[in-house]
Design an enzyme around this catalytic site. Structure first.
Site, mmCIF file in Angstrom:
data_model
loop_
_atom_site.group_PDB
_atom_site.id
_atom_site.type_symbol
_atom_site.label_atom_id
_atom_site.label_comp_id
_atom_site.label_asym_id
_atom_site.label_seq_id
_atom_site.Cartn_x
_atom_site.Cartn_y
_atom_site.Cartn_z
ATOM 1 N N PHE A 1 41.913 -43.921 -13.962
ATOM 2 C CA PHE A 1 41.097 -43.145 -14.029
ATOM 3 C C PHE A 1 40.589 -41.909 -13.301
ATOM 4 O O PHE A 1 40.827 -41.773 -12.023
ATOM 5 C CB PHE A 1 39.695 -43.880 -13.700
ATOM 6 C CG PHE A 1 38.341 -43.463 -14.256
ATOM 7 C CD1 PHE A 1 38.166 -43.334 -15.650
ATOM 8 C CD2 PHE A 1 37.317 -43.076 -13.291
ATOM 9 C CE1 PHE A 1 36.905 -42.944 -16.187
ATOM 10 C CE2 PHE A 1 36.109 -42.549 -13.942
ATOM 11 C CZ PHE A 1 35.923 -42.399 -15.229
ATOM 12 N N ASP B 1 39.810 -50.864 -8.396
ATOM 13 C CA ASP B 1 38.660 -50.188 -8.895
ATOM 14 C C ASP B 1 38.232 -51.177 -9.750
ATOM 15 O O ASP B 1 38.666 -51.511 -11.055
ATOM 16 C CB ASP B 1 38.800 -48.984 -9.532
ATOM 17 C CG ASP B 1 37.565 -48.109 -10.094
ATOM 18 O OD1 ASP B 1 36.560 -48.929 -10.173
ATOM 19 O OD2 ASP B 1 37.661 -46.983 -10.347
ATOM 20 N N TYR C 1 26.451 -49.746 -12.944
ATOM 21 C CA TYR C 1 25.800 -49.258 -14.174
ATOM 22 C C TYR C 1 26.438 -49.712 -15.349
ATOM 23 O O TYR C 1 25.988 -49.298 -16.333
ATOM 24 C CB TYR C 1 25.462 -47.874 -14.184
ATOM 25 C CG TYR C 1 26.575 -46.712 -13.884
ATOM 26 C CD1 TYR C 1 27.662 -46.339 -15.009
ATOM 27 C CD2 TYR C 1 26.770 -46.268 -12.652
ATOM 28 C CE1 TYR C 1 28.544 -45.448 -15.074
ATOM 29 C CE2 TYR C 1 27.973 -45.237 -12.604
ATOM 30 C CZ TYR C 1 28.730 -44.927 -13.590
ATOM 31 O OH TYR C 1 29.858 -44.122 -13.360
ATOM 32 N N LYS C 2 27.897 -50.211 -15.352
ATOM 33 C CA LYS C 2 28.512 -50.530 -16.523
ATOM 34 C C LYS C 2 28.020 -51.947 -16.918
ATOM 35 O O LYS C 2 26.737 -52.291 -17.200
ATOM 36 C CB LYS C 2 29.848 -50.405 -16.263
ATOM 37 C CG LYS C 2 30.168 -48.964 -16.335
ATOM 38 C CD LYS C 2 31.848 -48.624 -15.993
ATOM 39 C CE LYS C 2 32.061 -47.364 -15.619
ATOM 40 N NZ LYS C 2 32.420 -46.656 -16.856
ATOM 41 N N ARG D 1 36.375 -46.497 -28.110
ATOM 42 C CA ARG D 1 36.380 -47.401 -27.275
ATOM 43 C C ARG D 1 35.130 -48.071 -27.474
ATOM 44 O O ARG D 1 33.830 -47.819 -27.652
ATOM 45 C CB ARG D 1 36.396 -46.804 -25.800
ATOM 46 C CG ARG D 1 36.774 -47.859 -24.774
ATOM 47 C CD ARG D 1 36.674 -47.065 -23.446
ATOM 48 N NE ARG D 1 35.288 -46.615 -23.174
ATOM 49 C CZ ARG D 1 34.922 -46.275 -21.641
ATOM 50 N NH1 ARG D 1 35.890 -46.326 -20.709
ATOM 51 N NH2 ARG D 1 33.824 -46.025 -21.457
#
Lengths: 419, 419
Positions: B133, B204, B229-230, B378
């Protein structure tokens, strides 16, 4: 109103008359203040405004709840850190594009100290005062430990600061208003002394932004950080802000290369390239609920003349100290802040041997101030909602706490509480 | 339910029957999902739960609004980062006292990479994959630039990672689930390869925590970060978390010496001394509104068996890919994630030459996924609220977008939008 600064009215009615003529009187209605509380702790956590209450509901329930991920575009969440930064800029004497909201004050201080060291690569000293806010000193220590190679934090006594700026000092860091004594530093004078030696200054505006007319631009300040939850009333742990003067922006770089500070955050490039301008001092994804609360809290400053704010703050402080001297003589209280309103931030500080217990007794009686070790009673002055009669009433209750020796109640013995 | 993994039911009714028998079916009621939306973007921003909606109101209006500064004690705000950390610990295979919530994922990654470098002072390489990422790579670059003295980030191709771990590698940093391809990495195997060379690993978990049974403890992981937040549904920009295995806690130290990570945060000592345990990885004042939203969002995980979650996630993913192959053959779509559910995180990824426009057309038709450059579509799989019929309906709409060539609408041309 300024009459209060020269001769303290001796009656509550005379103060009520000052309140009626106060140009800021209408601002009080913007706050959702609880009944029966005299809140003198806006310099630790500003109160909720009706605007923040509404906005938090809106952002949580309608934006996040209904529009979900699309809100980053539809509600322009992505630019909120810069937009709120521009609103703060006006209140601290900065230009649009010189302020961004991000992270915590501590993290932002780290960014700016690191940026300053990189701008003065041949120098190794971060200079501060031993009485500076501890977390600021800690962050500087952490950076020095991380950098190694002789980089160090040097702490001096307050009076010795400007003389201690030498050719090895890359950056000076200082609170604009001392968190204990409330002393207001001369930003322009410190800045000049630093510039004379080729050093930069990072100002911590935690106890001045939103309370007085900070003039970063006018005083030539290069770098500053500040917090959103004190005089800006942004809510508990509201995000903080970073100021970098435009003339430094191209060369100053945050060491925290987060995606949001990237030139093209959505290109997912392999290499970091900082955004043009102040945006590069962002790091990760901003906390939108907290940021929205802060944004709405700033509404109360719209149309406010900061000179009025400052004038009333000084008047409230003078009144507080006059009344303490008049009502609480011989009770072991000592004034711990500058008596001269022009040298004082927006707080009064007193000292008392039983300071912790006195503060607890006051809180139990509806007067909320706070305590700072070892013996400081601290009362924040927040002219947007405080009235002159609030000061009268607070000092009357302080006197009562002493007269009844309420502070000797064993309930007020010190524990490991948050103070 | 696992039947879906081996043979895709050919009717919507058969899938509805799977939903009726789904042990997680009841969880859907916890979410405040908007009508008419098939939300496959929980891996970018999880949806609002009713619990978070109520809690944000409570904390904003009653705690902050009424109890003001006293809330740090009365409502124990001060320990919320550790309490929420303990709740997350259970969901990622960590023990109580090994996780704390603080700052953003990016900032936390910086803390752990710096801590790891300090634990291996004779080594100078941070190793990662070029496809990691981007913000993780940026943060590592920033740390290397700040440290100087030969510290560098080395990026290799995914297949070359374990072979590239040599005696100069202090720390490897890797996403547990690849944000584009959804590939799930073997945490235990990478950890073993690193340990064999004396290197540490910082994981991560942004795309795995809350979506599958991460087993940090069981796989011997030392260090990890992740976001709120995911899949944890903590709200936009929810604070992130840090994991440090207990055996490393005494020696590992955050370079961000904030007051809240101090051994005695309220003693205002001049020198930094890290707290015992994971608390030292805190820095500044935590964003309470955002943290409370995250805390409440975790309620939905209470009593959930993560094995059920994973089983359903794999089934939904297998179903999605089966249906795409069945319904969208010859439309230029390519599967870009592992076909084997055990090697896939909780998302499916497809590639299409007009990927951006296809995603926009889907969003316009109520199917919310997201796009990742250059050509990846995605779709996050979130078994707590997604139904098998949702996957059926989403693929039906995807087929319709191709059949009607809706993606050729010029409105869906790429702009500088948040994707």
């Amino acid at each position: 109103m300024t009459a209060a600064a020269t001769s303290t009215p001796r009656t509550r009615e005379a103060l009520a008359e000052l309140d009626r003529r106060d140009p800021l009187a209408g601002c009080r209605d913007a706050f959702a203040l609880p009944e029966g509380i005299l809140y003198f702790d806006g310099n630790s956590l500003g109160p909720l405004t009706h605007a923040s209450r509404r906005r938090v509901r809106e952002v949580t329930e309608r934006q996040w709840g209904r529009d979900l991920i699309g809100s980053w575009n539809v509600h322009d969440w992505i630019h909120l850190p810069l937009k709120v930064g521009d609103r703060i800029a006006r209140l601290i004497g900065a230009a649009a594009g010189e302020v961004v909201v991000a992270d915590s004050t501590s993290v932002n201080l780290f960014k700016l100290l690191a940026a300053a060291l990189a701008l003065r690569p041949e120098r190794r000293t971060i200079l501060s005062e031993a009485s500076n806010f501890p977390t600021d000193l800690y962050m500087a220590q952490g950076l020095a430990d991380l950098k190694g190679a002789g980089v160090r934090l040097r702490q001096v006594a307050p009076g010795d600061l400007t003389a201690a700026i030498d050719a090895d000092v890359a950056v000076v860091t200082l609170s604009h208003v001392d968190f204990k004594t409330g002393e207001l530093r001369d930003m322009a004078a410190v800045g000049r002394a630093a510039r004379d030696q080729g050093a930069l200054v990072v100002w911590d505006l935690a106890h001045s932004a939103g309370a007085l007319a900070v003039d970063l631009g006018g005083s030539g300040a290069e770098l500053a950080v500040g917090c959103g939850y004190k005089f800006f009333n942004g809510g508990p742990g509201a995000p903080a802000f970073v100021y970098v003067a435009r003339r430094l922006q191209e060369r100053a770089r945050s060491p925290l290369y987060g995606w949001l500070g990237h030139r093209e955050p959505f290109a997912f490039e392999a290499c970091y390239a900082p955004a043009e301008g102040i945006g590069r001092f962002q790091c990760g994804t901003p906390p939108i609920l907290a940021l929205a609360a802060l944004d709405a809290a700033l509404d109360v400053f719209d149309g406010i003349d900061l000179a009025d704010l400052r004038r009333k703050s000084v008047a409230l402080g003078d009144l507080f100290l006059d009344l303490v001297e008049q009502e609480c003589a011989g009770m072991g209280l000592e004034i711990a802040c500058p008596r001269d309103g022009e040298r004082r931030g927006s707080q009064v500080s007193l000292r008392h041997r039983r300071g912790y217990a006195v503060v607890q007794a006051l809180i139990d009686r509806g007067v909320v101030g706070d305590f700072r070790v070892p013996d400081v009673l601290r009362f924040g002055l927040t002219p947007l909602y405080q009235r002159h009669v609030d000061v009268w009433d607070a000092v009357a209750i302080l006197r009562q706490v002493f007269e009844t020796r309420a502070f000797e109640d064993p309930r007020y013995d010190r524990r490991g509480a948050v103070t």
